[in-house]
Design a protein around this motif. Structure first.
Motif, short mmCIF file in Angstrom:
data_model
loop_
_atom_site.label_atom_id
_atom_site.label_comp_id
_atom_site.label_asym_id
_atom_site.label_seq_id
_atom_site.Cartn_x
_atom_site.Cartn_y
_atom_site.Cartn_z
N GLU A 92 -0.84 6.37 -4.11
CA GLU A 92 -2.12 6.26 -4.81
C GLU A 92 -1.96 5.63 -6.20
O GLU A 92 -2.74 4.78 -6.60
CB GLU A 92 -2.80 7.63 -4.93
N GLU B 117 -3.76 2.24 -7.29
CA GLU B 117 -4.70 2.19 -8.41
C GLU B 117 -4.23 1.25 -9.52
O GLU B 117 -5.04 0.73 -10.29
CB GLU B 117 -4.90 3.60 -8.96
N ALA C 91 -6.12 -2.28 -12.08
CA ALA C 91 -5.96 -2.06 -13.53
C ALA C 91 -5.12 -3.16 -14.15
O ALA C 91 -5.44 -3.68 -15.24
CB ALA C 91 -5.33 -0.69 -13.78
N ARG D 250 -3.25 1.55 2.19
CA ARG D 250 -3.56 1.60 0.76
C ARG D 250 -2.99 0.41 -0.01
O ARG D 250 -3.63 -0.09 -0.93
CB ARG D 250 -3.05 2.91 0.14
N VAL E 269 -4.26 -4.06 -1.76
CA VAL E 269 -4.05 -4.24 -3.20
C VAL E 269 -3.19 -5.47 -3.45
O VAL E 269 -3.51 -6.32 -4.31
CB VAL E 269 -3.38 -2.99 -3.82
#
Length: 198
Positions: free
Chosen positions: A77, A81, A85, A135, A139
Motif C-alpha cells: 500500500e 500510494e 504523490a 495494486r 501505479v
C-alpha cells in the motif's frame, strides 16, 4: 455502558484512530525487524522495536503468518500510494518514475525470507501475489504513461514487463556481495529514456 456524553456501545473515533495508529506502528516495527533479521525474527524483538508488550502484537496478529501478511500488504500500500504523490511532487514524470522504482527495489530487496514463507500451505499467502500485481502494476503504468506523454521515455513500455525485469535483477541479491542490484536497476532505468536522436 454510556460514555460521558451519554453515547453507548460504540468506540469513539479517537479510540479507533488510536487503534489504527497503534497497528501502523506495529507494522512499521515488524517491517524494520524483518529487514534486519528476516521474517522468522522473534516476536519479542518486534515488540521491543514497537515499544509494546508481546500480548499487544498477538491481539492484533494472532499468528506469525497474520503479521507477515499484514506487513506485506502495508508495504504494498505504501508503495502504491507513493506513485501519485511522487508524480505530483517531482520535477518531471521521469524523476517520479525513477524515485518510485527505487522504492520498489527497496520493497523487493528487503523481503528476507518472505519468498520461502510464501511457499507454505498457509491459505493467506495465496492471494498476496495477485494483490501485489493489482495494486502496483497500475501505479507503474501511470508513471510510465506520464513520462511517455512528456516525451521523456519510449511509449511502448509495459508496466508488468518492467516490474518483472526489475524483480529479476533483484533476485539473489542476498547471496552475492559482489552483485549490486540497485546499480543494475539504475542502468535499466536509464535505458528507458527517449534517445535525443529519435
Amino acid at each position: 455502558m454510556a460514555d460521558r456524553d451519554g453515547r453507548a456501545g460504540q468506540a469513539s473515533p479517537r479510540k479507533r484512530a488510536d487503534a489504527r495508529r497503534n497497528e501502523q506502528t506495529l507494522l512499521a516495527a515488524a517491517a524494520a525487524v524483518f529487514v534486519t533479521s528476516g521474517v522468522e525474527a522473534p516476536v519479542r524483538d518486534i515488540a521491543a522495536k514497537a515499544g509494546v508488550g508481546m500480548g499487544t502484537i498477538y491481539r492484533h496478529f494472532p499468528t506469525r503468518a497474520d503479521l507477515i501478511i499484514a506487513v506485506y500488504r502495508h508495504q504494498v500500500e505504501a508503495c502504491a500510494e507513493a506513485g501519485p504523490a511522487l508524480l505530483a511532487s517531482s520535477v518531471t514524470p521521469y524523476a517520479a518514475l525513477t524515485r518510485w522504482i527505487n522504492l520498489f527495489v527497496d520493497f523487493l530487496v528487503t523481503k528476507h525470507g518472505l519468498a520461502a514463507v510464501m511457499q507454505s500451505d498457509n491459505a493467506g499467502f495465496d492471494a498476496l501475489h495477485a494483490y501485489f500485481l493489482d495494486r502496483l502494476v497500475p501505479v507503474c503504468a501511470q508513471l510510465l504513461d506520464a513520462a511517455a506523454e512528456a516525451g521523456e521515455i519510449r511509449s511502448d513500455l509495459d508496466a508488468y514487463e518492467l516490474m518483472r525485469g526489475i524483480g529479476s535483477l533483484c533476485v539473489g541479491v542476498d547471496n552475492d556481495p559482489r552483485y549490486n542490484a540497485r546499480r543494475m536497476v539504475q542502468l535499466l532505468t536509464a535505458g528507458l529514456l527517449q534517445s535525443s536522436s529519435t
